[in-house]
Write a protein that holds these residues in place. Structure first.
Motif, PDB file in Angstrom:
ATOM      1  N   PHE A  72       1.348   6.951  -6.720  1.00 57.77           N
ATOM      2  CA  PHE A  72       0.338   7.740  -6.882  1.00 57.77           C
ATOM      3  C   PHE A  72       0.715   9.342  -6.829  1.00 57.77           C
ATOM      4  CE2 PHE A  72      -3.574  10.301  -5.869  1.00 57.77           C
ATOM      5  CZ  PHE A  72      -4.464   9.732  -6.824  1.00 57.77           C
ATOM      6  N   ASP A  73       1.557   9.446  -5.758  1.00 58.33           N
ATOM      7  CA  ASP A  73       2.098  11.103  -5.423  1.00 58.33           C
ATOM      8  C   ASP A  73       2.913  11.256  -6.673  1.00 58.33           C
ATOM      9  OD1 ASP A  73       0.667  11.135  -3.103  1.00 58.33           O
ATOM     10  OD2 ASP A  73       2.438  10.579  -1.903  1.00 58.33           O
ATOM     11  N   ALA A 111       0.910  -1.272  -0.144  1.00 63.12           N
ATOM     12  CA  ALA A 111       0.080  -0.021   0.010  1.00 63.12           C
ATOM     13  C   ALA A 111       0.714   1.253  -0.041  1.00 63.12           C
ATOM     14  CB  ALA A 111      -1.087   0.150   1.189  1.00 63.12           C
ATOM     15  N   ALA A 112       1.864   1.166   0.787  1.00 62.01           N
ATOM     16  CA  ALA A 112       2.986   2.346   0.726  1.00 62.01           C
ATOM     17  C   ALA A 112       3.526   2.742  -0.469  1.00 62.01           C
ATOM     18  CB  ALA A 112       3.986   2.138   1.873  1.00 62.01           C
ATOM     19  N   ASN A 113       3.627   1.630  -1.415  1.00 57.81           N
ATOM     20  CA  ASN A 113       4.452   1.736  -2.709  1.00 57.81           C
ATOM     21  C   ASN A 113       3.535   2.356  -3.695  1.00 57.81           C
ATOM     22  OD1 ASN A 113       6.767   1.001  -1.773  1.00 57.81           O
ATOM     23  ND2 ASN A 113       6.443  -1.258  -2.440  1.00 57.81           N
ATOM     24  N   TYR A 114       2.110   2.050  -3.684  1.00 56.49           N
ATOM     25  CA  TYR A 114       1.212   2.498  -4.202  1.00 56.49           C
ATOM     26  C   TYR A 114       0.595   4.095  -3.973  1.00 56.49           C
ATOM     27  CZ  TYR A 114      -0.050  -2.130  -6.021  1.00 56.49           C
ATOM     28  OH  TYR A 114      -0.219  -3.407  -6.634  1.00 56.49           O
ATOM     29  N   GLU A 115       0.775   4.323  -2.727  1.00 58.20           N
ATOM     30  CA  GLU A 115       0.635   5.622  -2.519  1.00 58.20           C
ATOM     31  C   GLU A 115       1.730   6.706  -2.860  1.00 58.20           C
ATOM     32  OE1 GLU A 115      -1.813   7.518  -1.262  1.00 58.20           O
ATOM     33  OE2 GLU A 115      -2.917   5.295  -1.030  1.00 58.20           O
ATOM     34  N   LYS A 116       2.912   6.022  -2.984  1.00 57.34           N
ATOM     35  CA  LYS A 116       4.171   6.865  -3.274  1.00 57.34           C
ATOM     36  C   LYS A 116       4.014   7.012  -4.781  1.00 57.34           C
ATOM     37  CE  LYS A 116       9.194   6.578  -3.247  1.00 57.34           C
ATOM     38  NZ  LYS A 116      10.532   5.934  -3.097  1.00 57.34           N
ATOM     39  N   LYS A 150       0.998  12.369  -9.428  1.00 55.99           N
ATOM     40  CA  LYS A 150       0.445  13.840  -9.214  1.00 55.99           C
ATOM     41  C   LYS A 150       1.283  14.618  -9.490  1.00 55.99           C
ATOM     42  CE  LYS A 150      -2.609  16.027  -5.823  1.00 55.99           C
ATOM     43  NZ  LYS A 150      -3.350  15.976  -4.378  1.00 55.99           N
ATOM     44  N   ARG A 195      -8.428   4.541  -9.142  1.00 55.71           N
ATOM     45  CA  ARG A 195      -7.230   3.546  -8.835  1.00 55.71           C
ATOM     46  C   ARG A 195      -7.294   2.133  -9.234  1.00 55.71           C
ATOM     47  NH1 ARG A 195      -4.496   5.914  -3.513  1.00 55.71           N
ATOM     48  NH2 ARG A 195      -4.946   8.263  -3.682  1.00 55.71           N
TER      49      ARG A 195
END
Length: 319
Positions: free
Chosen positions: A186-187, A179-184, A190, A199
């Motif tokens: 995504f950022d 999950a952390a890698n996906y958030e990174k 952006k 997503r």
């Protein structure tokens, strides 16, 4: 512009072209006996002049040649049909008059860019076009060669026709499924003004071998295929066998057919090259409006399809 005389000239040799392409396909079929997937086919290929080429390309080259021979033959039929229709329109205007190749009959509109297709300005946008998004190792090399993935390539992967979601894009860019890698990720998207409208549930094109291929990797495969075609594709053996199986009274007809087909292959090659499709770090200053007709094919094969076609057209020209 094309005059009725030129159209008649092209149509005059259509039987010659068909006979020549049939002879070309017959030799390939004789050498492959159904393709590498069939046991008999493998044995036949190994015993034929295609042996070295098949081993060097792991049969990809062989199967592609067979496919292209079939597609080129189909193209010739469509091309001749269009010429006949164009000749009717030219004669309707007046014998010897000129007509545009893209002139369509009354009531038939010129093909337009499909709804939802990326707008032309987006294809060549300068903002981030050649900026590196990341660098990762390819999946087809053993030496760990790394490829530069540009912001423009990422944009192409998340737009039509592929519409990668965050999960597929993360897998392509070799990000661990956390999950952390996906958030990174995504950022990072952006940061480059790449926003996914969903997503998870947005993947449209089905997964193929090409889905896991980077654009730079696809172009490397094309370059390797082109080099191997030059090294080991048995052009002379192919021509010699065609001549051997050609009746003496048909030799001149067959020669004329190959010359005519070769000219069309050259024309196709030049047309594909002139479209200036943006792939990997090849950022053209402009893209021809006609490019939309091959855009989906180019995007789903990440540049391999059109470039591989060019190789086959060049082979036909040399032959």
């Amino acid at each position: 512009m094309m005059s009725s005389y030129r159209i008649l000239h092209w149509l005059q040799y259509r039987s010659h072209r068909r006979a020549s392409m049939t002879a070309f396909s017959d030799v390939l079929n004789r050498w492959t006996a159904g393709g590498w997937a069939e046991c008999k086919g493998r044995e036949t290929i190994v015993a034929s002049p295609l042996r070295t080429f098949a081993y060097a390309t792991h049969a990809l080259g062989v199967e592609e040649c067979r496919l292209m021979a079939t597609l080129f033959a189909r193209f010739m039929c469509v091309f001749e049909g269009e010429l006949c229709a164009l000749l009717e329109r030219v004669n309707a205007v007046g014998y010897g008059s000129a007509a545009h190749l893209h002139q369509f009959p009354p009531g038939v509109d010129l093909p337009s860019i499909p709804a939802g297709m990326m707008h032309l300005p987006d294809w060549t946008e300068d903002a981030g076009g050649s900026v590196s998004f990341t660098e990762i190792s390819g999946r087809l090399t053993l030496n760990g060669k790394k490829y530069n993935v540009t912001v423009a390539e990422v944009r192409r992967r998340v737009r039509q026709p592929e519409c990668h979601n965050l999960s597929i894009l993360g897998a392509l860019l070799k990000r661990a499924k956390k999950a952390a890698n996906y958030e990174k990720l995504f950022d990072e998207l952006k940061k480059h003004h790449i926003v996914l409208d969903g997503r998870i549930r947005r993947k449209r094109a089905r997964n193929t071998t090409f889905t896991a291929m980077l654009e730079g990797e696809a172009l490397s495969l094309v370059a390797d295929m082109e080099a191997e075609v030059g090294r080991s594709f048995p052009v002379k053996d192919l021509i010699a066998l065609i001549v051997t199986y050609t009746p003496q009274h048909d030799v001149e007809e067959r020669r004329v057919g190959f010359v005519s087909a070769s000219r069309i292959a050259v024309s196709l090659r030049e047309t594909v090259l002139s479209l200036r499709l943006p792939i990997a770090e090849r950022i053209p200053h402009s893209v021809r409006e006609e490019a939309h007709v091959i855009f989906k094919y180019c995007q789903l094969t990440h540049g391999y399809g059109p470039d591989a076609n060019i190789i086959i057209f060049c082979t036909a020209q040399c032959g």
